[in-house]
Design a protein around this motif. Structure first.
Motif, PDB file in Angstrom:
ATOM      1  N   THR A  56      18.074 -11.629 -19.427  1.00 30.76           N
ATOM      2  CA  THR A  56      16.534 -10.958 -19.366  1.00 30.76           C
ATOM      3  C   THR A  56      17.144  -9.388 -19.181  1.00 30.76           C
ATOM      4  N   THR A  99      12.508 -16.129 -28.840  1.00 33.20           N
ATOM      5  CA  THR A  99      12.048 -17.536 -28.148  1.00 33.20           C
ATOM      6  C   THR A  99      10.509 -17.060 -27.961  1.00 33.20           C
ATOM      7  N   HIS A 100      10.253 -15.870 -27.505  1.00 32.54           N
ATOM      8  CA  HIS A 100       8.918 -15.700 -27.160  1.00 32.54           C
ATOM      9  C   HIS A 100       8.118 -15.220 -28.393  1.00 32.54           C
ATOM     10  N   ARG A 154       7.425 -18.816 -30.081  1.00 27.50           N
ATOM     11  CA  ARG A 154       6.471 -19.561 -29.509  1.00 27.50           C
ATOM     12  C   ARG A 154       5.072 -18.772 -29.679  1.00 27.50           C
ATOM     13  N   VAL A 155       4.651 -17.754 -29.623  1.00 23.62           N
ATOM     14  CA  VAL A 155       3.343 -17.095 -29.581  1.00 23.62           C
ATOM     15  C   VAL A 155       3.054 -17.132 -31.261  1.00 23.62           C
ATOM     16  N   ILE A 186       6.338 -10.213 -28.613  1.00 26.31           N
ATOM     17  CA  ILE A 186       7.163 -10.492 -27.484  1.00 26.31           C
ATOM     18  C   ILE A 186       6.356 -10.226 -26.315  1.00 26.31           C
ATOM     19  N   GLY A 198       4.002 -12.835 -25.306  1.00 18.07           N
ATOM     20  CA  GLY A 198       5.027 -14.105 -24.814  1.00 18.07           C
ATOM     21  C   GLY A 198       5.191 -13.916 -23.379  1.00 18.07           C
ATOM     22  N   ARG A 199       5.778 -12.646 -23.133  1.00 22.09           N
ATOM     23  CA  ARG A 199       6.822 -12.478 -21.975  1.00 22.09           C
ATOM     24  C   ARG A 199       5.589 -12.515 -20.736  1.00 22.09           C
ATOM     25  N   THR A 244       3.046 -17.299 -21.509  1.00 20.05           N
ATOM     26  CA  THR A 244       4.285 -17.771 -21.464  1.00 20.05           C
ATOM     27  C   THR A 244       4.432 -19.191 -21.593  1.00 20.05           C
ATOM     28  N   ALA A 245       5.726 -19.629 -21.611  1.00 23.71           N
ATOM     29  CA  ALA A 245       5.977 -21.047 -21.868  1.00 23.71           C
ATOM     30  C   ALA A 245       5.519 -21.907 -21.239  1.00 23.71           C
TER      31      ALA A 245
END
Length: 224
Positions: free
Chosen positions: A51, A147-148, A151-152, A188, A191-192, A196-197
């Motif tokens: 992180t 990853t963010h 995903r987004v 990013i 997504g963060r 979120t996931a």
């Protein structure tokens, strides 16, 4: 699982997505702490599978004693390890940071080369790291697909490819040129903190009405 969406997306919808994100994040930046191109390269290299918060805690102490290639090389691998031991994969990262510092001194006069080919030739600096550095420093409107962003991009229907490199290519095709310099940061950060996931905050999302995946995401997070 988010359903596979048609691609390419509607141009007006894409324009609206980035227009709204720009209004709530007019000047998005990396959350990694850095003071120079060199400290940015090191911070981004250390952030792989870690992180930004954990990296900042480590580099706040590290950069106080080693913020140039020469100082880092003088610190050495064993001297560097205690500063970054709290970060995942720290042994391998220590080797890479020392190795890239040596190359910068021997081949580039101690300066970070601000071009993709030379950056990616540095140990521990792949395409994603180079993209972050070049984009953050305003050299190239790059999009680093972590990853963010992955995903987004899929949830918003901006991309539907199966690999980060292919998603990057799709994003460059659909994101309007005017938004490209900051698109990486908007995606990013969205997504963060919002998309979120596990628990996407759809009710607090400024682009929820533009999201073709919202109906399915509502079950994961807060409906609304």
């Amino acid at each position: 699982m988010v359903p596979v969406l048609g691609w390419p997306p509607d141009e007006d919808r894409v324009e609206a997505i980035f227009d709204r994100l720009s209004r709530i994040m007019p000047d998005p930046k990396t959350e990694l702490n850095f003071t120079s191109p060199y400290t940015l390269v090191v911070a981004v290299a250390l952030s792989a599978q870690a992180t930004d918060v954990s990296v900042n805690k480590a580099t706040d102490r590290l950069f106080a004693v080693a913020d140039t290639p020469a100082k880092m090389l003088a610190l050495g691998e064993e001297g560097l390890v205690p500063y970054i031991a709290s970060i995942g994969l720290y042994r391998n990262k220590a080797k890479n940071v020392i190795a890239l510092s040596r190359i910068l001194l021997e081949r580039h006069g101690g300066e970070v080369p601000l071009n993709r080919a030379d950056l990616q030739a540095l140990p521990g600096v792949g395409r994603k790291t180079a993209s972050v550095v070049l984009n953050e420093l305003g050299v190239e409107a790059a999009i680093a697909v972590d990853t963010h962003v992955f995903r987004v991009s899929h949830r918003l229907g901006l991309a539907n490819a199966a690999t980060p490199d292919k998603v990057e290519a799709q994003l460059f095709r659909v994101v309007p040129e005017a938004w490209l310099p900051k698109a990486h940061h908007w995606l990013i950060l969205h997504g963060r903190y919002t998309c979120t996931a596990r628990k996407p905050k759809c009710s607090a999302c400024v682009i929820s009405d533009l999201c073709p995946s919202r109906a399915g995401l509502a079950a994961l997070g807060e409906a609304g």
